[in-house]
Scaffold this active site. Sequence first.
Site, PDB file in Angstrom:
ATOM      1  N   ASP A 151      37.853  12.122   8.979  1.00  0.00           N
ATOM      2  CA  ASP A 151      37.068  10.916   8.730  1.00  0.00           C
ATOM      3  C   ASP A 151      35.615  11.237   9.049  1.00  0.00           C
ATOM      4  OD1 ASP A 151      39.314   9.436   8.125  1.00  0.00           O
ATOM      5  OD2 ASP A 151      39.380   8.355  10.020  1.00  0.00           O
ATOM      6  N   HIS A 159      42.377  18.007  10.216  1.00  0.00           N
ATOM      7  CA  HIS A 159      43.614  18.365   9.522  1.00  0.00           C
ATOM      8  C   HIS A 159      43.331  19.336   8.383  1.00  0.00           C
ATOM      9  CE1 HIS A 159      46.287  15.115  11.308  1.00  0.00           C
ATOM     10  NE2 HIS A 159      45.083  14.799  11.750  1.00  0.00           N
ATOM     11  N   SER A 204      31.503  15.907  16.378  1.00  0.00           N
ATOM     12  CA  SER A 204      30.603  16.903  15.820  1.00  0.00           C
ATOM     13  C   SER A 204      30.772  17.015  14.318  1.00  0.00           C
ATOM     14  CB  SER A 204      30.799  18.251  16.504  1.00  0.00           C
ATOM     15  OG  SER A 204      29.731  19.112  16.179  1.00  0.00           O
TER      16      SER A 204
END
Length: 285
Positions: free
Chosen positions: A92, A149, A252
Amino acid sequence: MTIKEALTTLPQYLLPHHFLSEVMSKLTHSECKIWKNLFIKTVINLYNVDMSEAKDHNLDRYASFNQFFTRELKEGVRSFPTAANAVACPADGAVSQAGAIKEGQIFQAKGKSFSAVDLLGGDTVRAQPFSDGIFTTIYLSPKNYHRLHMPFTGTLREMIHIPGRLFSVNTATTNSVPGLFARNERVACIFDTEAGPMALVLVGAIFVSSIETVWHGVVTPPTIASVREWQYQENAPVLERGQEMGRFNMGSTIIVLFGNDAIKWEDRLQANQQVRLGEIIGKTQ
């Protein structure tokens, strides 16, 4: 550089980046209930964190702020594509930049670039497959889910821990600090995939207390003086598309690299575009 960006960025050159990150690590791992709940509630309110997506929305069950920050999502709130040629978004966040790697140079912002060689630890052989490939840089803000992921199924070939500074990776700093992502401490993971080599580069930043991967655990800290490398040959980990590969303990940036003619990004993958974990961002050619 605007005056606002200068005021945000120039003082960072003087800050003791790693010392501040060590202090933040102690604070974020504190299990003092009053402190960690206050910290969690402040971040939720300040950044409008959507706790309805969290697997556990009871703040008392998070032992520390870091457990909250690296929280799991509810099952089913994100999905991954099933088409064999689809490349999924690894996190995200928001796209900082995306596009072609031109003669080994990766665009950062406002006329600034950095080299794939520098990004991947100074090894020209390691970087060569990406010299005319493609990249996307995705920034995770404090409101985002902070586990990363796999965008595409791959077999891990090597992992590289590269020392550096810990500048902020917000927009003002990205616009101002030359070669930012190749200057900050980072962990590069190189995978072999059906589309050729894929690099996932986890870039540290100010107050990022650690970076970890699922096969190794915490990679940083400790702070290092020279590049560390791990090679994976026999029994190399194979990670399927959608499988968790790592996480930031504080937020980050992740940079995804593919080789020449391997992947075509979706047209909507542009700077400042908000993206969600699992959505299709590209397809194999």
